[in-house]
Design an enzyme around this catalytic site. Structure first.
Site, short mmCIF file in Angstrom:
data_model
loop_
_atom_site.label_atom_id
_atom_site.label_comp_id
_atom_site.label_asym_id
_atom_site.label_seq_id
_atom_site.Cartn_x
_atom_site.Cartn_y
_atom_site.Cartn_z
N ASP A 1 0.84 -1.19 0.00
CA ASP A 1 0.00 0.00 0.00
C ASP A 1 0.88 1.24 0.00
O ASP A 1 1.76 1.39 0.86
CB ASP A 1 -0.91 0.00 1.23
CG ASP A 1 -2.02 1.04 1.12
OD1 ASP A 1 -2.44 1.35 -0.02
OD2 ASP A 1 -2.47 1.54 2.17
N HIS B 1 -4.29 13.76 0.98
CA HIS B 1 -4.53 12.91 2.16
C HIS B 1 -3.33 12.96 3.09
O HIS B 1 -3.49 13.09 4.31
CB HIS B 1 -4.76 11.46 1.72
CG HIS B 1 -4.66 10.46 2.84
ND1 HIS B 1 -5.62 10.34 3.82
CD2 HIS B 1 -3.68 9.56 3.17
CE1 HIS B 1 -5.26 9.40 4.69
NE2 HIS B 1 -4.09 8.92 4.31
N GLU C 1 -10.35 3.93 3.91
CA GLU C 1 -9.49 4.78 3.08
C GLU C 1 -9.85 4.51 1.63
O GLU C 1 -9.77 3.38 1.14
CB GLU C 1 -8.01 4.48 3.32
CG GLU C 1 -7.52 4.96 4.68
CD GLU C 1 -6.00 4.97 4.81
OE1 GLU C 1 -5.32 4.23 4.06
OE2 GLU C 1 -5.50 5.74 5.66
N GLU D 1 -9.17 4.24 -1.97
CA GLU D 1 -7.98 4.08 -2.78
C GLU D 1 -8.34 3.36 -4.08
O GLU D 1 -9.41 2.78 -4.21
CB GLU D 1 -6.93 3.20 -2.06
CG GLU D 1 -6.57 3.71 -0.67
CD GLU D 1 -5.31 3.05 -0.08
OE1 GLU D 1 -4.56 2.39 -0.84
OE2 GLU D 1 -5.10 3.22 1.13
N ASP E 1 -8.71 0.42 2.17
CA ASP E 1 -7.70 0.09 3.18
C ASP E 1 -8.27 0.43 4.55
O ASP E 1 -8.01 1.50 5.10
CB ASP E 1 -6.42 0.89 2.87
CG ASP E 1 -5.37 0.73 3.95
OD1 ASP E 1 -5.37 -0.30 4.64
OD2 ASP E 1 -4.54 1.65 4.10
N ARG F 1 -7.76 3.66 13.51
CA ARG F 1 -6.93 4.84 13.76
C ARG F 1 -6.33 4.90 15.16
O ARG F 1 -5.23 5.41 15.34
CB ARG F 1 -7.77 6.12 13.53
CG ARG F 1 -8.30 6.27 12.13
CD ARG F 1 -7.20 6.35 11.11
NE ARG F 1 -7.77 6.54 9.77
CZ ARG F 1 -7.05 6.38 8.66
NH1 ARG F 1 -5.79 6.02 8.71
NH2 ARG F 1 -7.63 6.56 7.49
N GLN G 1 -3.58 2.40 15.21
CA GLN G 1 -2.53 2.92 14.33
C GLN G 1 -1.68 3.98 15.02
O GLN G 1 -0.45 3.97 14.95
CB GLN G 1 -3.17 3.49 13.05
CG GLN G 1 -2.14 4.02 12.03
CD GLN G 1 -2.82 4.59 10.78
OE1 GLN G 1 -4.05 4.56 10.63
NE2 GLN G 1 -2.01 5.10 9.88
N LYS H 1 -4.02 -2.15 10.14
CA LYS H 1 -4.36 -2.26 8.72
C LYS H 1 -4.58 -3.72 8.31
O LYS H 1 -5.32 -3.99 7.37
CB LYS H 1 -3.22 -1.70 7.87
CG LYS H 1 -2.86 -0.25 8.15
CD LYS H 1 -3.80 0.68 7.44
CE LYS H 1 -3.26 2.11 7.48
NZ LYS H 1 -4.08 3.00 6.66
N THR I 1 -8.58 -5.76 4.04
CA THR I 1 -8.52 -4.84 2.90
C THR I 1 -9.58 -5.33 1.92
O THR I 1 -9.60 -6.51 1.58
CB THR I 1 -7.13 -4.88 2.23
OG1 THR I 1 -6.15 -4.52 3.19
CG2 THR I 1 -7.07 -3.93 1.04
N GLU J 1 -10.10 12.32 8.14
CA GLU J 1 -9.94 13.65 7.57
C GLU J 1 -11.22 14.46 7.63
O GLU J 1 -11.21 15.61 8.06
CB GLU J 1 -9.48 13.53 6.11
CG GLU J 1 -8.10 12.93 5.95
CD GLU J 1 -7.87 12.44 4.53
OE1 GLU J 1 -7.65 13.28 3.66
OE2 GLU J 1 -7.95 11.23 4.30
MN MN Z 1 -3.82 3.22 2.83
#
Ligand code: MN
Length: 448
Positions: free
Chosen positions: A139, A146, A212, A214, A246, A250, A253, A266, A270, A387
């Site tokens: 990834d 971002h 996320e 992507e 993804d 948080r 993380q 993560k 996925t 975000e």
């Molecule tokens: Mn990612």
């Protein structure tokens, strides 16, 4: 000027599968993405092509037709796309062209049309599977909007790292938990950061579960160990694109990622969309690499290619939809919570491939690469909850009054992607769907 166009992009072309001719279909005859499916009549996993609201069984078609070269026919008997992708982009280009001919409205005499009832299955009767046996998943972090927005929240002292404009930053992801929705995304357990410096971390279900937005792409032949893929050959190694979520925990993380990067935050899941849109189908929708503002460095030579700069980007309009358990119980439709576009990536997919292999690391057929979260410059284009809710501080309020700072159990996130350009048939990516299941608390209880 748009390059690499042929009859497969002709906007006037129609299929005898009527639903493929709807202007808003993701899968007109100009697309022809590949995937892996099974159905109630045959539970064996096999390779198919999306056309309108149907799936064409390529295993059966290839056995019934003389038109496929033997290596392609053999690859189409497999239960994943790795063997087909290993044949490289020219073999896949030929395959897409043959399938287009077979599905063409004017193809009255061919076997596919005569045996359509046997070869075409309505999508609603199909189960979709991960398109390849993903041996390796990487990834990247190529979305600069971002990186800036998430960096400002996670590491305000260093929002955009000093290496960002020099290196396509990435990390090795977990291949075994790549999945095709809608089920299976279980809220992870883990260590959550201490409330104050020096305090004890808490343990339990993730409280800041996020998505996320992507794009993903799949590798063709790849490279031998020790032999980098030069930037001017890198796009030939990218078979096709999909949507990729993804999923990110948080809180886990934030506590775990220093100094070696994300790990358990993560690797629990996925999600990918079932269809791989072949790179050739995207030819009309290529765009220039994001133009670097005055003062940004020119990429080092091994990452710089004139053709890649001119047309290595992708113009894909992306959408994120949310449906909560409460909304589904009252038959409310999923709502769009944000949009973005793949053109905002700071690094092109070819640059990611060139960088990934420059140390000699070998990529393999069917390997999956994520681009990184694709946010845009406006506040409506912030492509993760982290975000757009400011790390949960500004929750969004839904039409039914529910509020979300991060994802709750039962929430279903759907990504959609679509390419449009004047003079061409619009094509889409289908959906990448995942629904949050509640955490398995039996481990937590057993330890008390
Ligand atoms: Mn990612």
């Amino acid at each position: 000027m748009i390059e690499n166009l042929d009859e497969t992009h002709d906007p006037a072309r129609r299929s005898f599968v009527e639903a493929a001719n709807d202007a808003d279909s993701d899968f007109p005859i100009q697309n022809l993405p590949v995937g892996v499916f099974s159905n109630t009549a045959d539970s064996a996993l096999r390779v198919g092509v999306a056309i309108g609201n149907h799936v064409l069984d390529l295993k059966k078609v290839s056995l019934a037709s003389e038109r496929f070269a033997e290596p392609v026919r053999n690859a189409l008997q497999e239960s994943s796309l790795n063997a087909l992708f290993a044949l490289g982009r020219s073999a896949i280009r030929d395959t897409r062209r043959i399938i287009g001919d077979m599905l063409d409205h004017g193809s009255s005499g061919n076997q596919v049309r005569r045996h359509a009832a046997d070869l075409l299955t309505p999508m609603e009767e199909c189960t979709f599977h991960v398109p390849t046996k993903v041996a390796n998943y990487t990834d990247f972090y190529a979305g600069i909007y971002h990186a800036r927005a998430a960096g400002a929240l996670l590491t305000p002292e260093d929002p955009l790292p000093a290496n960002y404009k020099w290196i396509p930053i990435g990390y090795h992801g977990r291949a075994s938990s790549v999945q095709v929705g809608p089920g299976g995304v279980r809220r992870p357990l883990g260590q959550r950061p201490p409330a104050a410096s020096g305090a004890v971390p808490s343990f339990g279900p993730c409280e800041r579960l996020d998505f996320e937005l992507e794009m993903g792409f799949y590798l063709a032949t790849g490279n031998r160990l020790g032999r980098p893929i030069p930037i001017n050959e890198a796009s030939d190694e990218i078979v096709g694109f999909s949507l990729l979520n993804d999923w990110s925990a948080r809180d886990i993380q934030r506590w775990e990622m220093y100094p070696l990067g994300p790990f358990l935050s993560k690797s629990f899941a996925t999600s990918v969309s079932p269809w791989v849109v072949i790179t050739d189908a995207l030819a009309p929708f290529r765009t220039a690499a994001l133009s670097r503002p005055e003062g940004d460095p020119r990429p080092l030579d091994y990452l710089f290619d004139v053709a890649d700069q001119a047309g290595g980007g992708l113009d894909v309009h992306l959408r994120v939809l949310l449906s909560t358990e409460k909304m589904r119980s009252t038959d409310e439709r999923a709502i769009e919570i944000l949009t973005s576009n793949a053109k905002y990536l700071y690094w092109t997919p070819a640059q990611m491939v060139a960088h990934h292999t420059i140390n000699g690391c070998n990529l393999q057929p069917g390997d999956l690469i994520g681009t990184g979260t694709i946010s845009g410059p406006s506040s409506a284009e912030l492509s993760s909850m982290l975000e757009f809710t400011g790390a949960g501080l500004n929750p969004i309020t839904l039409a039914n009054g529910e509020r979300r700072g991060f994802l709750q159990d039962g929430d279903e996130i759907t990504f959609r992607g679509r390419c449009s350009r004047q003079g061409f048939a619009s094509i889409g990516f289908g959906s990448c769907v995942g629904r949050i299941e509640s955490a398995d608390l039996s481990i937590a209880r057993a330890n008390h």
